[in-house]
Scaffold this motif. Structure first.
Motif, PDB file in Angstrom:
ATOM      1  N   SER A  52      20.707 -25.419  14.024  1.00 30.45           N
ATOM      2  CA  SER A  52      21.705 -24.690  14.659  1.00 30.45           C
ATOM      3  C   SER A  52      21.489 -23.354  14.567  1.00 30.45           C
ATOM      4  N   TRP A  53      20.846 -22.734  13.629  1.00 31.08           N
ATOM      5  CA  TRP A  53      20.519 -21.192  13.396  1.00 31.08           C
ATOM      6  C   TRP A  53      19.254 -20.790  13.751  1.00 31.08           C
ATOM      7  N   ASP A  54      18.446 -21.878  14.711  1.00 26.06           N
ATOM      8  CA  ASP A  54      17.203 -21.632  15.411  1.00 26.06           C
ATOM      9  C   ASP A  54      16.145 -21.180  14.401  1.00 26.06           C
ATOM     10  N   LEU A  55      15.903 -21.886  13.148  1.00 29.60           N
ATOM     11  CA  LEU A  55      15.266 -21.769  12.213  1.00 29.60           C
ATOM     12  C   LEU A  55      13.999 -22.535  11.988  1.00 29.60           C
ATOM     13  N   THR A  56      14.020 -23.790  13.028  1.00 23.37           N
ATOM     14  CA  THR A  56      13.014 -24.521  13.236  1.00 23.37           C
ATOM     15  C   THR A  56      11.733 -24.021  13.646  1.00 23.37           C
ATOM     16  N   GLY A  57      10.841 -24.387  12.775  1.00 24.86           N
ATOM     17  CA  GLY A  57       9.483 -23.773  12.968  1.00 24.86           C
ATOM     18  C   GLY A  57       9.214 -22.484  12.623  1.00 24.86           C
ATOM     19  N   LEU A  58      10.096 -21.949  11.687  1.00 23.54           N
ATOM     20  CA  LEU A  58      10.155 -20.496  11.176  1.00 23.54           C
ATOM     21  C   LEU A  58       8.889 -20.403  10.260  1.00 23.54           C
ATOM     22  N   GLU A  59       8.000 -19.426  10.593  1.00 18.56           N
ATOM     23  CA  GLU A  59       7.033 -19.219  10.021  1.00 18.56           C
ATOM     24  C   GLU A  59       7.189 -18.402   8.583  1.00 18.56           C
ATOM     25  N   GLU A  60       6.468 -18.543   7.422  1.00 18.72           N
ATOM     26  CA  GLU A  60       6.616 -17.959   6.073  1.00 18.72           C
ATOM     27  C   GLU A  60       6.094 -16.317   6.445  1.00 18.72           C
ATOM     28  N   GLU A  61       6.929 -15.395   6.207  1.00 16.13           N
ATOM     29  CA  GLU A  61       6.346 -13.942   6.262  1.00 16.13           C
ATOM     30  C   GLU A  61       5.722 -13.385   5.150  1.00 16.13           C
ATOM     31  N   GLU A  62       4.782 -12.513   5.645  1.00 15.75           N
ATOM     32  CA  GLU A  62       3.747 -12.153   4.302  1.00 15.75           C
ATOM     33  C   GLU A  62       4.661 -11.110   3.462  1.00 15.75           C
ATOM     34  N   ASP A  63       4.484 -11.283   2.237  1.00 15.09           N
ATOM     35  CA  ASP A  63       5.454 -10.560   1.215  1.00 15.09           C
ATOM     36  C   ASP A  63       4.654  -9.297   0.891  1.00 15.09           C
ATOM     37  N   HIS A  64       5.141  -8.303   0.861  1.00 13.95           N
ATOM     38  CA  HIS A  64       4.412  -6.991   0.379  1.00 13.95           C
ATOM     39  C   HIS A  64       4.246  -7.058  -1.151  1.00 13.95           C
ATOM     40  N   PRO A  65       3.433  -6.252  -1.746  1.00 13.52           N
ATOM     41  CA  PRO A  65       3.316  -6.279  -3.029  1.00 13.52           C
ATOM     42  C   PRO A  65       4.475  -5.426  -3.786  1.00 13.52           C
ATOM     43  N   ARG A  66       4.729  -6.000  -5.040  1.00 10.88           N
ATOM     44  CA  ARG A  66       5.909  -5.253  -5.662  1.00 10.88           C
ATOM     45  C   ARG A  66       5.520  -3.832  -6.168  1.00 10.88           C
ATOM     46  N   PRO A  67       6.539  -2.828  -6.236  1.00  7.80           N
ATOM     47  CA  PRO A  67       6.197  -1.437  -6.889  1.00  7.80           C
ATOM     48  C   PRO A  67       5.329  -1.494  -8.167  1.00  7.80           C
ATOM     49  N   LYS A  68       5.761  -2.523  -9.219  1.00  8.94           N
ATOM     50  CA  LYS A  68       5.305  -2.473 -10.356  1.00  8.94           C
ATOM     51  C   LYS A  68       3.840  -3.101 -10.240  1.00  8.94           C
ATOM     52  N   TYR A  69       3.476  -3.922  -9.489  1.00 10.92           N
ATOM     53  CA  TYR A  69       2.232  -4.489  -9.175  1.00 10.92           C
ATOM     54  C   TYR A  69       1.215  -3.512  -8.839  1.00 10.92           C
ATOM     55  N   GLU A  70       1.827  -2.675  -7.716  1.00 12.02           N
ATOM     56  CA  GLU A  70       0.968  -1.504  -7.278  1.00 12.02           C
ATOM     57  C   GLU A  70       0.706  -0.446  -8.342  1.00 12.02           C
ATOM     58  N   THR A  71       1.685  -0.153  -8.981  1.00  4.93           N
ATOM     59  CA  THR A  71       1.474   0.851 -10.024  1.00  4.93           C
ATOM     60  C   THR A  71       0.213   0.359 -11.029  1.00  4.93           C
ATOM     61  N   VAL A  72       0.437  -1.003 -11.493  1.00  3.53           N
ATOM     62  CA  VAL A  72      -0.604  -1.308 -12.349  1.00  3.53           C
ATOM     63  C   VAL A  72      -2.008  -1.329 -11.607  1.00  3.53           C
ATOM     64  N   LEU A  73      -2.141  -2.139 -10.406  1.00  4.24           N
ATOM     65  CA  LEU A  73      -3.416  -2.064  -9.763  1.00  4.24           C
ATOM     66  C   LEU A  73      -3.856  -0.511  -9.626  1.00  4.24           C
ATOM     67  N   LEU A  74      -2.865   0.311  -9.281  1.00  3.86           N
ATOM     68  CA  LEU A  74      -3.432   1.928  -9.124  1.00  3.86           C
ATOM     69  C   LEU A  74      -4.077   2.406 -10.486  1.00  3.86           C
ATOM     70  N   GLN A  75      -3.196   2.134 -11.650  1.00  2.71           N
ATOM     71  CA  GLN A  75      -3.921   2.590 -12.859  1.00  2.71           C
ATOM     72  C   GLN A  75      -5.141   1.961 -13.294  1.00  2.71           C
ATOM     73  N   LYS A  76      -5.601   0.456 -12.711  1.00  3.33           N
ATOM     74  CA  LYS A  76      -6.621  -0.096 -12.961  1.00  3.33           C
ATOM     75  C   LYS A  76      -7.608   0.638 -12.017  1.00  3.33           C
ATOM     76  N   ARG A  77      -7.640   0.838 -10.825  1.00  3.62           N
ATOM     77  CA  ARG A  77      -8.573   1.597  -9.989  1.00  3.62           C
ATOM     78  C   ARG A  77      -8.916   3.023 -10.664  1.00  3.62           C
ATOM     79  N   GLN A  78      -7.962   3.430 -11.061  1.00  2.00           N
ATOM     80  CA  GLN A  78      -8.329   4.867 -11.597  1.00  2.00           C
ATOM     81  C   GLN A  78      -8.935   4.780 -12.936  1.00  2.00           C
TER      82      GLN A  78
END
Length: 995
Positions: free
Chosen positions: A434-460
């Motif tokens: 009824s809501w036209d969700l048949t065949g709905l594809e999973e959207e790509e999730d963006h990284p969380r801010p905390k994850y990116e902060t820790v990843l940035l610290q690791k790179r540094q």
């Protein structure tokens, strides 16, 4: 910068203009009163600033302000054609003749030596400039706020809406519709009768009604605008879809100053913005006789307690709040509806117990004073011998819940769980269609801010480490900074803290339960020493009631603590995406809250009285206090009291009082924080009419559906896990949910900011938890019936030991004998009203004192134990088989939905084939008209861009002329056809296919 000019300059009757619709307030629009505010960004000015300057006119080509200045864009009547102050602003644009000027308040804002605040200003400027590059239109406040919230309003024009809708593959109803299959004969009459019966319970929603047709839906495409019924580009996409598109742009827009890829979530986490939210559709109160907007419809037909008897307008909830919230309320509605038959059966079982209580032989024997069973003392020293007939009331109350109908009810509820899960799967698939969700594809999730902060610290850290290695080796090496993701080693400290913390929380829960056990034991001993005979007679009732209330208070306190701890522990794991974070949080919170809510109930059901020992050999706590025993009527009545008080109290206090009180408390706190605004500013705000963004900002932010689901999942456990001990649990759950639905509705409509519309096909991990609890409930109910109730001992006695095949003599059969001379010193009563007592009785299956194996477990004990274990195995296998049978009999996809899906697929193929055929005829007529003057074959060069079949249809020989080898033709795209067709001014029919 030509992009700004094309986006900022909006003609008077263009696409970007949206006049207020019926039921919409003008305070939801830009200052021009035509462009709707689709989203609001809020940043909070917490530092005092000095303001100087005066109004002035300047050209839009003015350079950006220096970093230490903050430009406030005016909402004047001039058209902007470029960036101002580092920003392109499309606020308040109207044509001002040939000259394009803007009134800028030219206010220089000097921060009081706060570099962090200045950095946030620069980040906001860069982020908003990138939003303008993405095509959004923006408006800022005219006044300069020295303290308090400042609002940036966003509008998404048609070009951006259509582009993003195509990228997101949003399904839109097309012009093509088809007739639904109609029922015939008796089924049609029955459906019509049921529809008339249900009519008073339907909400008064204009769009709601029984439709005989359904429109085909297709993913939006700018190449196929002719397929959709676009009467107005301003209202073609509803408000929830518009805000969802804006949120997607906000979420993916990067800001280089944050050194992270995410957009608005990172900026809110860093404090650059205070919040970001879509606007409600005006006020929820209806003023006058104007047409009601969606928010007012939801308030009147859904969020009022007076509408408790009506069905929920699930389609309107989904339209206003999005699919994820719509699915929650649809699931809650299905659960509440199916509680009705469970409640009715529970009431019948309870009434059966009430009706047969006077015919229950064991209860009559316990209440018979002529039987004169002298029982052993309940405590050492101060407690005297007592007669079993004094426990008559407990025995009669126990029969209300411990009777043969209880077994039937436990089997029924196990099948009810399976039916509920299967029914929800069917309902979910129906809603997806009824809501036209048949065949709905999973959207790509963006990284969380905390994850990116820790990843940035690791790179540094990696960079710094490699630089040190370079200095030591004195060689030039290429620095590798390509750390793509965090590994398990990075998360190992968080995992260790998680495991140790969860084990500690389990220990805390068990300690609380043990503390209440000690309380019961100590208070029972103290009350038994009381000289007041009335106090002595009410020991068990008083101790049980007060202990359950203490348990309830401890559960409520630990529940709030565990919720906060679960969030903290999940943050330590550093999940990459929001979906991963939500799943980990749900599992931790459920595990902790499940143990907290059910640990006291598990103790009473399976442990209380099992390890108390026997007269002359009791088990002691702290060497002084005897372990507590079950009541003479069994532990089932105590389990019923424990379950009922915890369930009802938790629902009343936590689910209702907390839900009403906490949002109001948060609102008071926000109002208290706003007292820092100056008196002049407050008076100015009172003088101005309140804008919708100001009103929505004062509401409580939406924090997700996890608390709402968690309440219902814990309640589902009360209904399913221990329902054999409390048949009225479904009734109390039903009464709570009727209030809960309207309470949640009122909260969403009136007290919360409008959530972002999130698409979802299902309820996610919650279904797996429900399914697991349903299977676990079979095991729990089997053990409750076998080991907690007297159902199995009664069957064993009736069919193995009774001389008459009846229950007469059952009480005497279950009581063992004890010689009072075998009491240890200090255990026997110091003073007794029955000094002539030589043998007392206690409830157990043990050999009498005159036996060779005195006080050892008798053969009857082992026979009853074997019967109990056999019943557990039989009950589990029977119920599991019946549950699988129910799941097999009920198909997941309703038959009518399956037929509609097949039919829609066929119709869509027909529509596109017909469209291709029309294009083919258009091309054929186009080339035929071009080649009519030359009486020969068409020029081969014209057909090199056509498919082979099309070339043959227009007269091109398959092998070419003169027997030459056939030329392999390249397939043409629709855009090539339309470019050729657009050369002909008379071909109006082809305009709708142009890209």
């Amino acid at each position: 910068m030509h992009q700004y000019a094309s986006q900022d300059k909006i003609p008077g009757g263009g696409v970007g203009l949206a006049a207020p619709q019926d039921g919409q307030s003008s305070c939801q629009f830009f200052s021009d009163g035509r462009r709707k505010v689709d989203y609001v960004l809020v940043f909070y000015q917490r530092k005092q600033i000095s303001v100087r300057g005066s109004d002035r006119l300047h050209r839009l080509s003015a350079p950006p302000h220096p970093p230490h200045r903050l430009s406030v864009i005016s909402n004047g009547s001039s058209t902007l054609s470029g960036p101002v102050g580092g920003l392109g602003c499309a606020a308040g644009q109207r044509s001002a003749g040939d000259g394009e000027v803007c009134v800028d308040l030219a206010v220089e804002v000097e921060l009081e030596a706060d570099p962090a605040e200045g950095e946030m200003v620069l980040i906001r400027e860069e982020f908003e400039a990138r939003l303008l590059e993405a095509g959004l239109e923006m408006e800022r406040d005219t006044e300069v706020r020295v303290y308090g919230p400042s609002f940036t309003r966003l509008h998404v024009p048609w070009q951006v809406l259509s582009r993003e809708a195509e990228f997101l593959k949003i399904k839109i109803p097309t012009k093509k519709s088809y007739d639904l299959k109609q029922e015939n004969g008796f089924s049609a009459s029955l459906s019509e009768f049921w529809r008339k019966v249900n009519q008073p319970f339907q909400p008064n929603i204009p769009q709601l009604g029984h439709s005989t047709t359904k429109q085909l839906s297709h993913c939006f495409s700018r190449d196929k605008l002719h397929l959709f019924n676009i009467t107005s580009k301003d209202t073609f996409f509803d408000n929830a879809t518009r805000s969802r598109i804006v949120y997607e742009i906000l979420r993916r827009t990067a800001c280089t100053r944050t050194s992270q890829s995410m957009g608005i979530t990172t900026l809110i986490a860093k404090g650059v913005y205070d919040s970001a939210f879509p606007l409600h559709d005006g006020d929820y109160k209806v003023v006058g006789h104007s047409e009601r907007n969606d928010r007012q419809l939801l308030h009147d037909e859904w969020a009022r307690y007076g509408a408790f008897y009506k069905y929920q307008p699930v389609d309107l909830i989904r339209k206003y709040f999005g699919e994820k919230i719509g699915l929650y309320f649809a699931w809650l509605g299905v659960y509440t509806q199916l509680l009705i038959p469970a409640s009715m059966v529970g009431i019948i079982v309870f009434c059966y117990g009430c009706y047969t209580v006077d015919m229950d032989v064991p209860s009559l024997e316990m209440c018979d004073k002529q039987q004169n069973f002298t029982m052993c003392p309940l405590c050492d020293g101060v407690c005297d011998y007592w007669h079993l007939s004094t426990a008559c009331g407990t025995a009669r109350a126990s029969h209300l819940f411990d009777n043969p109908a209880t077994v039937f009810f436990a089997i029924f509820m196990s099948l009810w769980v399976a039916t509920f899960l299967e029914h929800w799967k069917r309902r979910q698939i129906s809603l997806n269609h009824s809501w036209d969700l048949t065949g709905l594809e999973e959207e790509e999730d963006h990284p969380r801010p905390k994850y990116e902060t820790v990843l940035l610290q690791k790179r540094q850290m990696m960079r710094n480490k490699e630089k040190k290695n370079e200095k030591k080796k004195k060689k030039k090496k290429k620095i590798e900074t390509g750390v793509e993701k965090l590994t398990w080693r990075d998360r190992l400290p968080g995992y260790l803290i998680n495991i140790s913390s969860i084990l500690f929380m389990f220990g805390l829960t068990f300690s609380a339960v043990f503390g209440v056990i000690v309380y019961r034991i100590v208070v029972s001993a103290l009350m038994a020493m009381s000289p007041d005979p009335e106090t002595k007679s009410n020991v068990r009732v008083t101790v049980t009631a007060t202990a359950v209330i203490i348990n309830l208070v401890v559960i409520l306190i630990l529940d709030e603590i565990y919720g906060a701890v679960a969030v903290w522990l999940t943050e330590l794991e550093i999940p990459r995406t929001e979906s991963n974070f939500e799943q980990h949080l749900i599992l931790k919170a459920f595990l902790l809250k499940f143990m907290n809510a059910y640990a006291p109930i598990f103790y009473v059901a399976f442990f209380k009285g099992r390890f108390a020992g026997r007269p002359g050999d009791y088990v002691y706590v702290f060497n002084d206090y005897r372990m507590e025993e079950c009541a003479p009527g069994g532990c089932l009545i105590e389990l019923c009291i424990q379950l009922s008080i915890i369930m009802v109290g938790k629902q009343l206090i936590q689910n209702n009082v907390f839900e009403i009180g906490i949002p109001k408390l948060k609102k008071l706190i926000r109002a208290w924080k706003g007292k820092g605004i100056s008196l002049e500013e407050r008076e100015e705000q009172r003088a101005r009419p309140p804008q919708q963004w100001n009103l929505d900002y004062t509401l409580v932010p939406f924090e997700g559906l996890t608390p709402e689901y968690m309440e219902m999942i814990i309640q589902f456990g009360f209904v399913s896990l221990f329902v054999a001990s409390f048949p009225l649990a479904p009734l109390f759950a039903l009464l709570n949910n009727v209030i809960e639905i309207r309470l949640d509705a009122k909260k969403f409509v009136t007290e919360l900011r409008r959530p972002d519309a999130v698409q979802a096909k299902d309820i996610g991990i919650w279904y797996n938890i429900l399914s697991g609890m349903g299977k676990f409930s079979v095991i729990i109910n089997a053990f409750v019936i076998s080991f907690t109730s007297d159902f199995i001992p009664r069957l064993v006695y009736q069919y193995m030991y009774s001389q008459t095949g009846t229950m007469h003599g059952f009480i005497d059969h279950t009581l063992s004998h004890f010689n009072v001379s075998n009491f240890r010193p200090g255990n026997a009563p110091t003073s007794s009203y029955l000094p002539e007592t030589t043998v007392c009785r206690y409830k157990d299956y043990r050999e009498p004192p005159w036996s060779a194996e005195a006080y050892q477990f008798s053969k009857t004990y082992w026979a009853v134990l074997a019967a109990r274990l056999a019943f557990v195995i039989l009950f589990q296998n029977l119920v599991m088989f019946l549950s699988l049978l129910v799941a097999w009999v009920i198909p997941d996809v309703p038959k009518n939905i399956s037929e509609q899906l097949k039919r829609e697929k066929t119709l869509l193929v027909d529509v596109f084939l017909r469209e291709e055929k029309e294009k083919f005829h258009l091309l054929q007529s186009l080339f035929s008209s071009k080649d009519q003057p030359s009486q020969g074959h068409p020029d081969t060069a014209h057909f090199r861009t056509l498919p082979l079949g099309l070339s043959q249809g227009l007269g091109q020989p398959p092998g070419g002329e003169g027997g030459e080898s056939r030329v392999r033709c390249r397939a043409a795209s629709f855009s090539q056809f339309t470019r050729q067709m657009s050369m002909s001014p008379s071909n109006d029919a082809a305009r709708h296919t142009a890209v």
